[in-house]
Design a protein around this motif. Structure first.
Motif, mmCIF file in Angstrom:
data_model
loop_
_atom_site.group_PDB
_atom_site.id
_atom_site.type_symbol
_atom_site.label_atom_id
_atom_site.label_comp_id
_atom_site.label_asym_id
_atom_site.label_seq_id
_atom_site.Cartn_x
_atom_site.Cartn_y
_atom_site.Cartn_z
ATOM 1 N N PRO A 3 -92.756 -83.643 29.953
ATOM 2 C CA PRO A 3 -92.321 -82.329 30.846
ATOM 3 C C PRO A 3 -93.086 -81.264 31.222
ATOM 4 N N GLY A 9 -97.043 -79.218 28.158
ATOM 5 C CA GLY A 9 -96.117 -80.412 27.729
ATOM 6 C C GLY A 9 -96.602 -81.682 27.369
ATOM 7 N N ARG A 269 -85.081 -78.559 24.326
ATOM 8 C CA ARG A 269 -84.552 -79.951 24.780
ATOM 9 C C ARG A 269 -85.456 -81.105 24.154
ATOM 10 N N HIS A 278 -87.900 -75.391 27.114
ATOM 11 C CA HIS A 278 -87.008 -75.565 28.461
ATOM 12 C C HIS A 278 -86.719 -74.162 28.796
ATOM 13 N N CYS A 279 -86.914 -73.499 30.091
ATOM 14 C CA CYS A 279 -86.574 -72.336 30.736
ATOM 15 C C CYS A 279 -85.258 -72.618 31.457
ATOM 16 N N ARG A 284 -86.970 -75.944 34.112
ATOM 17 C CA ARG A 284 -87.758 -76.802 33.772
ATOM 18 C C ARG A 284 -88.468 -76.151 32.551
ATOM 19 N N SER A 285 -89.387 -77.422 32.054
ATOM 20 C CA SER A 285 -90.171 -76.925 30.664
ATOM 21 C C SER A 285 -91.254 -76.189 31.280
ATOM 22 N N GLN A 286 -91.371 -74.741 30.619
ATOM 23 C CA GLN A 286 -92.394 -73.742 30.879
ATOM 24 C C GLN A 286 -93.568 -73.936 30.487
#
Length: 339
Positions: A3, A9, A269, A278-279, A284-286
């Motif tokens: 991610p 990630g 997520r 997840h934002c 997306r994954s921050q």
């Protein structure tokens, strides 16, 4: 795939992989506790794997789920079986006794020792012997894209890890490329450092096997860097226990402590067998650095969310923290009853 487009990630997925599949390529013989972003003043590791004695890890739970800092460890490790004045019971700490006295009060408030006052003296007694629960410490540096420049920057840090020998093994985890010879093998890394390649697929529900039904491929096995005189080195043992206590108390799911789960856009997520942040605002994954109060997309949870008792008391942010805490506690319990 993993991610996001940053190491954060990849790091979270490596922690989850280690939690379920350590050690790579062999049968687990020790209980495992995984943490992240821990180390000393001079060096911080991406992932830390504690290989523990299962019975000792179960006994450690008597002292609570929170970590014991260096001052509390000094009191708990040396607390006597019978009532005794704390200055007679504890070895000299190398600093003023008034700080030890304060640590005794904190330890008693936490319930990890007992105390009583006899005249003008404070006596202490242990609740149980502090167990010998730590077997080995494994340090893992995560570099999903280990190109030549990244390897050059990493080599000096890895050499320090090998020479300091605070950890028993040092590894590099990188993303698998599928090449016959993984590029990581061709980079200039210390020969004592192990290399494991990983590939992640969110749709598979787990870490995808790379070859020979293995969840991770060991490209290069590490050397044991434990010093020959380690058993008699009390200073090394003390430092390792302090590191292990921080890992025990924080785990790797503590990222919510440096991010903003109270933002209305913060979500969890599922990615394979891990839950990652997840934002929703950015889709997306921050990273942990992005998810802060200074984020232009930050919006506090509406008060109405926090006032509803069901199904998530205190709002989604509180619910996320409770969920991550329960998952960490479930892993601890599983490890202590492992055959």
């Amino acid at each position: 795939m993993y991610p996001g487009d940053a190491e954060f990630g990849f790091e979270l997925l490596v922690c989850r992989w280690a939690e379920t599949s350590w050690p790579p390529g062999s049968t687990r013989e020790s209980a495992v506790v995984v943490s992240r972003q821990l180390g000393t003043k001079r060096r911080r590791w991406d992932t830390v794997v504690l290989e523990c004695d299962p019975d000792g890890l179960a006994a450690r739970r008597q002292f609570g789920e929170r970590e014991l800092d260096s001052d509390l460890l000094h009191v708990v490790r040396h607390a006597p079986a019978e009532w005794e004045w704390y200055r007679n019971a504890l070895p000299h700490p190398g600093y003023p006794w008034r700080y030890v006295r304060a640590a005794v009060h904190r330890a008693a408030d936490r319930g990890v020792v007992e105390k009583r006052r006899q005249g003008n003296r404070i006596e202490i007694r242990r609740i149980a012997p502090y167990p010998d629960w730590l077997r080995r410490i494994v340090a893992i540096e995560n570099k999903p894209d280990l190109d030549a420049s990244a390897a050059r920057a990493l080599a000096g840090q890895l050499e320090h890890d090998v020479e300091a020998a605070l950890a028993d093994e040092v590894w590099v985890a990188t993303e698998a490329t599928g090449s016959r010879i993984e590029p990581a093998l061709l980079e200039d890394l210390p020969v004592d450092v192990g290399i494991v390649t990983l590939s992640f697929d969110a749709d598979a529900g787990a870490v995808v096997p790379i070859e020979n039904d293995s969840v991770g491929t060991v490209e290069w096995y590490p050397s044991e860097v434990t010093p020959p005189d380690a058993s008699g080195d009390e200073e090394r043992r003390r430092r390792r226990l302090e590191l292990a206590e921080r890992a025990y108390g924080r785990g790797w799911r503590s990222y919510h402590e440096t991010m903003r789960p109270d933002c209305r856009h913060f979500e969890l997520r599922r990615f394979g067998r891990a839950l990652v942040p997840h934002c929703a605002a950015n889709g997306r994954s921050q990273t942990a650095a992005e998810c802060a109060g200074s984020c232009p997309e930050f919006e506090p949870e509406p008060p109405a969310w926090r006032s509803r008792g069901w199904p998530i008391e205190g709002g989604p942010g509180k619910g996320i923290k409770r969920l991550l805490r329960r998952r960490r506690e479930r892993v601890r319990e599983r490890e202590t009853v492992r055959d």
